[in-house]
Each structure stands twice: as structure tokens, then as C-alpha cells.
Design an enzyme around this catalytic site. Structure first.
Site, PDB file in Angstrom:
ATOM      1  N   CYS A   1      19.020   1.496  23.486  1.00  0.00           N
ATOM      2  CA  CYS A   1      19.871   2.080  23.918  1.00  0.00           C
ATOM      3  C   CYS A   1      20.035   2.981  25.129  1.00  0.00           C
ATOM      4  CB  CYS A   1      20.449   3.119  22.618  1.00  0.00           C
ATOM      5  SG  CYS A   1      19.218   4.509  22.268  1.00  0.00           S
TER       6      CYS A   1
ATOM      7  N   GLU B   1      23.536  -1.067  25.728  1.00  0.00           N
ATOM      8  CA  GLU B   1      22.719  -1.421  24.786  1.00  0.00           C
ATOM      9  C   GLU B   1      22.073  -2.727  25.579  1.00  0.00           C
ATOM     10  OE1 GLU B   1      21.805  -0.423  20.243  1.00  0.00           O
ATOM     11  OE2 GLU B   1      22.799   0.658  21.810  1.00  0.00           O
TER      12      GLU B   1
END
Length: 379
Positions: free
Chosen positions: A334, A368
Site C-alpha cells: 500500500c 496499491e
């Protein structure tokens, strides 16, 4: 100065493809040093993609409304009448809830935050957070509200959590023609963009099928180690692509949800252990024994693949060394900057075979990333 509906100026589906390409190019530029394969870009729905949302509730006399603020500036209050990045169900419940509590002084007074958690399968949970103790009168009014809305309510205050019916939602994700069942706990981590999560799980399954060795019968012959497994998001999806899955997670709440998910998905080859990644390394090396691993024979596992989905800080130095011990690494990140740092070490022994962008958060800078690495000289 009060302004209204700030997101209507920032969320423009007509510009989504252009904004996504900016992210993709940023990722290509950042990782160019590693000479990765072509970037696989997974686009989100341009609106109504977010399954959870939280709002401050702002009070102006007897009137209250959902409020958001400029980042770093709490003096400028924005009234939020609709939230186009949130699911249709959240937008519906925002209106119904506000209409219901507005005339109810007991439910409205000192209510300062509202949180919505929804699912692709149509379930929802509403959390009401107060600056006052919640007693029997509040419970009675909240139970009536719950009945009218048709979804469970949780009340929170300092050192209080009142669960009227349940404190979780039930999700059903569709991945590669399979239905995967997940219990998602209030306050626990879940992927906020459900449709993107389905794409991410499908990508991981495809990667696992490509790298996992099989015997002559086509059955998986090696095992998967997963670190930072949360409620078993990847564990459930990958269970049938490996002989066995052993996953670790430190959060008690997430582990409890994962155990329910194992049962709901009728899996007999998945074990979730409540251990940190550091503790698991110690157990694997025989340096420590843990009651939480009782009945688990670590020596019987043939781990050739490891999946990691760490927090924004990425993998610490010890964890990087640990995952380097496996032939295949599936890394979900992330934070591309900490992924870049980890890859500077991992790419000494491994090379990137897959490279993907999952747009979990459209209209933000958040990215992401997924990479699959294989050992340059497998043992």
C-alpha cells in the site's frame, strides 16, 4: 465559512482514466531501476466504489449534518450531503439515518461521528460514536432506529461499546467463478474497494497458479506462508491453489474473523496463527515455542512461496531477510516508496515477474501495488 458537497468538484468520472494513467506512469518511473515487466493496470469503477466511510456529525443549534474538513484545517467545515465515492448503500443510509435522528434529541445529542461499513453483497453496519455515556434509554431508541433502517447498529462512547445485534458484516466476493465468504469486523481492517479487491484476489490466484509446482496429477505440491493475513482475505482465495496455507496475524480481532471465514468457506487446509512476523521467524528457526502454534508441525510444511501484505512501513530488515529464503514472493504493497526500499534488497536474490497497479483509491495519490518475484537461482 460553510461550503457544501466538496467532493462534487474533485470526483469527476470523465477524468478518471487520465488520473489513473498519471498514477501508472508514476509507478513505472519509480520502479524502472528494477526493469520490471509491463505494468498491469487494474482500473476501479469511477464512482460508488468505496464500501466504508466515516463522517463527523456537526451540530448547528437543533440541526446536525455530516461534516468534513480541509486536510490540516479544522476551521473550515464542509457539509456533505452526498458522497459519490461511497457505495450506493452508504449514500442511501446517510440520508435515512440523518432524517431519523434529526428530530430525536436523545439519539442526536452529543453524537459526533458516524461510520458506515457496507459490502458488495448488500450488508451494512452503522456505528454511532458519542461524547456521552450510553444507557438503557439510548439502547431502546437505537434498537427502534435499527429496526427502521433494517441494518445493525453499534454504539460507542468512552470505554463503551454497545452491540445491539452484531458488530460485523457478511461479505460474499466473486473471484474466478467462486464465491468467497468473509466476516468483516467493525473497526477491523478490510479492503475498502470491494470490486478492486476481487480483481486483486484474482490476480494473486493467477500468480499462484503460474508459480506453484504441481505433481503429475495436477494437484498443488507445495505450501503457502502468508504474513500479515488480516481476516484471511488472501488465505481464503488462495487455499485451493496450494497444498496447505499457514498464515499469521497479530490482531486478535482479525484472527477471530479469519477462523470464522475458514469455517464458512469449508476449508480444511488453512491454519491461522496469532503471531507477529517476527515471532513466526523465531518459531520457524526453533528459537522459541508458542502455545499458539500447538498442534502445528512446522517441519511438515514445504514453503516455497510467501505472500506479504504489510502496513505502510513495509517489511522490516529482519522480515526482508526471512522472505528472501523462499523461491517465490507475492508482495502486496500500500506504499510504493517502502516497496521500492524493500525491492532494493529483494532484487539481489529475486527478479520481478509480475508488476501490477490496483487503484483502490481513485482521485487520490494512493497507489496499491502488486509484484511477484522469483529466485534468480532457485535451489
Amino acid at each position: 465559512m460553510q461550503q457544501r458537497d466538496p467532493y462534487q468538484h474533485h470526483v469527476n468520472p470523465e477524468h478518471y482514466a487520465e488520473l489513473l494513467e498519471v498514477k501508472a506512469q508514476r509507478l513505472r518511473d519509480l520502479f524502472a531501476d528494477f526493469n520490471p515487466p509491463s505494468l498491469q493496470v487494474h482500473a476501479s469503477a469511477p464512482s460508488h466504489f468505496r464500501l466504508r466511510a466515516e463522517f463527523r456529525l456537526w451540530h448547528d443549534g437543533d440541526r446536525c449534518f455530516y461534516a468534513m474538513f480541509e486536510p490540516g484545517d479544522k476551521s473550515k467545515v464542509y457539509e456533505v450531503r452526498e458522497f459519490p465515492i461511497a457505495s450506493h448503500l452508504i449514500n442511501e443510509l446517510m440520508v435515512r439515518l440523518l432524517e431519523d435522528i434529526q428530530p430525536n434529541e436523545l439519539l442526536r445529542r452529543k453524537l459526533f461521528q458516524v461510520e458506515f461499513l457496507t459490502t458488495l453483497s448488500g450488508d451494512a453496519l452503522i456505528t454511532l460514536i458519542y461524547h456521552k455515556p450510553l444507557g438503557d434509554e439510548w439502547r431502546a431508541e437505537a434498537e427502534a432506529l435499527q429496526a427502521r433502517l433494517g441494518f445493525p447498529i453499534v454504539g460507542r462512547s468512552r470505554k463503551q461499546k454497545l452491540v445491539l445485534e452484531r458488530d460485523y458484516v457478511n461479505e460474499a466476493l466473486q473471484v474466478d467463478g467462486k464465491t468467497l465468504h468473509y466476516r468483516q469486523i467493525e473497526g477491523g481492517f478490510t479492503q475498502p474497494n470491494g470490486e478492486m479487491n476481487q480483481q486483486m484476489l484474482s490476480w494473486a490466484r493467477s500468480a499462484a497458479a503460474e508459480i506453484n509446482n504441481s505433481d503429475n496429477n495436477g494437484e498443488p505440491s507445495s505450501d503457502l506462508l502468508e504474513l500479515y493475513c488480516g481476516n484471511g482475505n488472501f488465505s481464503m482465495a488462495l487455499a485451493d491453489t496450494f497444498r496447505r496455507v499457514l498464515a499469521t496475524e497479530i490482531s486478535k480481532t482479525s484472527v477471530a474473523a479469519a477462523q470464522v471465514n475458514i469455517a464458512d468457506n469449508q476449508l480444511d487446509n488453512v491454519v491461522i496463527a496469532r503471531l507477529s512476523s517476527e515471532e513466526f521467524v523465531q518459531a520457524l528457526r526453533g528459537e522459541r515455542t508458542f502455545e499458539r502454534l500447538s498442534g502445528v508441525d512446522l517441519s511438515s510444511y514445504d514453503f516455497r512461496t510467501v505472500l506479504v501484505d504489510p502496513p505502510r512501513a513495509g517489511l522490516d530488515d529482519e522480515s526482508v531477510k526471512q522472505v528472501q529464503g523462499y523461491d517465490n514472493i507475492i508482495y502486496i504493497s500500500c506504499n510504493p516508496n517502502t516497496l521500492y526500499d524493500n525491492l532494493q534488497v529483494l532484487c539481489n536474490t529475486h527478479e520481478i515477474k509480475r508488476f501490477a497497479l490496483f487503484d483502490q483509491f481513485p482521485y487520490t495519490d494512493h497507489i496499491e501495488t502488486g509484484v511477484v518475484l522469483t529466485r534468480k537461482n532457485p535451489s
